[in-house]
Scaffold this active site. Sequence first.
Site, short mmCIF file in Angstrom:
data_model
loop_
_atom_site.label_atom_id
_atom_site.label_comp_id
_atom_site.label_asym_id
_atom_site.label_seq_id
_atom_site.Cartn_x
_atom_site.Cartn_y
_atom_site.Cartn_z
N SER A 1 0.84 -1.29 0.19
CA SER A 1 -0.04 0.07 0.13
C SER A 1 0.87 1.40 -0.07
CB SER A 1 -0.93 -0.01 1.08
OG SER A 1 -1.86 -0.89 1.08
N GLY B 1 -14.33 -16.57 -0.58
CA GLY B 1 -13.76 -15.67 0.71
C GLY B 1 -13.86 -14.29 0.29
N GLY B 2 -13.12 -13.36 1.07
CA GLY B 2 -13.19 -12.12 0.98
C GLY B 2 -13.03 -11.45 -0.32
N ASP C 1 -12.90 -2.37 -2.97
CA ASP C 1 -12.11 -3.66 -3.55
C ASP C 1 -13.17 -4.02 -5.10
OD1 ASP C 1 -10.24 -4.06 -2.04
OD2 ASP C 1 -11.59 -5.14 -0.51
N LYS D 1 -11.44 -5.76 7.99
CA LYS D 1 -12.37 -5.31 7.10
C LYS D 1 -13.85 -5.20 7.53
CE LYS D 1 -9.79 -5.39 2.75
NZ LYS D 1 -9.93 -6.08 1.38
N ASN E 1 -12.61 -1.28 3.40
CA ASN E 1 -11.13 -1.18 3.28
C ASN E 1 -10.47 0.42 3.21
OD1 ASN E 1 -12.02 -0.12 0.75
ND2 ASN E 1 -10.46 -1.48 -0.33
#
Length: 446
Positions: free
Chosen positions: A183, A293-294, A267, A231, A252
């Site tokens: 990031s 999943g996420g 996302d 999150k 996020n």
Amino acid sequence: MKNLVLLGLPGCGKTTLGRAAAKKLGMGFLDLDALVETRAGKTITKIFEEGGEAAFRLKETEAVAIAAAQNGMVISTGGGVVERPENIELLRRSGILIFIDRPAQQIAQHMRTADRPMMEGKRQKLYELEARRRPLYSMAAHYILESGKNRRETEKKLCARCRHILSPAEYCVIGDPIGHSLSPEIHMPVLGKYLQAASYEKQLVTREQLPEFMRMARKKLAGFNATMPHKEALLPLLDEIDADARALGSVNTVVNRQGKLYGYSTDGAGFFAALKEKDIFPQGKQLTILGAGGAAAAVAVKAAALDAKVTVLARDMGKAQALAGRIQRAVPGALPQAARFEEIKKYAAKTDILINATPLGMAGTGTSFQDFDFLDALPRSAVVCDLIYKPRPTELLKAAFALGHPIMDGLPMLVYQALLADELYLGTQLDMSGEYHALEASLLIG
Ligand code: NAP
């Protein structure tokens, strides 16, 4: 200290606004047209009379070079400064550019033409200038400031924007673990261009430390990004939550606006913004998503909101069904399907966009697909995406590409979700494609 450079049509108020803002902010003020006149020893009208616009533009570029070598100044430019790309390149090197967006129609109502040689008797010319230059101003500027109802209101907005640009702004990404996060490398080049003093750090925050972190964030941070395991946990700790984050039940990006914390999820939107760059749109398409999943959820919920038909395949049927249920609750009217991972071949045959949202094929995991036979069942036009960005491309994408499928790896999603977060931090629209390509070259993910 960077310069603050005002752009806009002749008569939009750049000089008056710039002088007032400089005074309020305790900065120096420089008017480019005045500098041209001082250096030439004659008025702009005279320069036009003697040498035409070409002579003026040359002198203007000389003045731009002098202005760009300053620092800590508010600089008001002439309306035509954007006509020469070298002017913008010079000004952007040392400055942050603000387009004062005052419509020609409004300017024309209040305009005196005597001191503007290009305008004389030609109000129509202003409209032509607007048509030609508005895209140039928008492209050149870091920020677009819509003018207010009157000069006082515009001045207030400009000063607020300048303070936002000049104030130190601390950002970070939180998670546990966090060491691997890219990031800072993705956000800092962008934030550094748009803000005078931005910082972006990685911060290890455990589940237990989250409430304490939030108290600190409210007081000190301009915003932050969140990754595993925060999150979902962030939701009840925020003051406002946007529609995407609420639908997904995951945040996020958090923006601090005067001590109030606003949560977003970029996302899913990041994935589809990246696809859009390739002229691929999900509306009406059949998406088959591997994994529940996420990351799969972020893409699946946004896909359904964008009117795509979604099928989720997971090795655990219960998890696939749970995600389908979540999509239905988030997007009433959507009819997502859930199926077992082993049925991939059957579903591939009806797929427009196939998305791997599992770690299968990810560097360091030692896992991979058993085979890629399911690709043979895919229609030839189907797009194959992998959310994995290490390696680039994955074995799945190599195999799909060899069969002639359009492909997209995970880096665009990673970068676009960050750029969408930056747009929220900065309150401005970014040149997504330009920023992506600049970052792609610098991130060196192989
Ligand atoms: P996650 O929440 O752990 O979900 C992983 C999913 O993959 C689960 O459904 C899991 O099933 C399934 N899975 C794991 N191993 C599998 C296997 N051997 N066979 C079949 N399914 C398997 O992880 P995530 O955060 O969603 O991330 C998933 C992938 O997306 C990762 O590769 C990650 O790097 C990538 N990602 C990319 C971005 C980006 O911006 N490009 C963002 C986030 C994630 P079970 O639940 O049964 O274990």
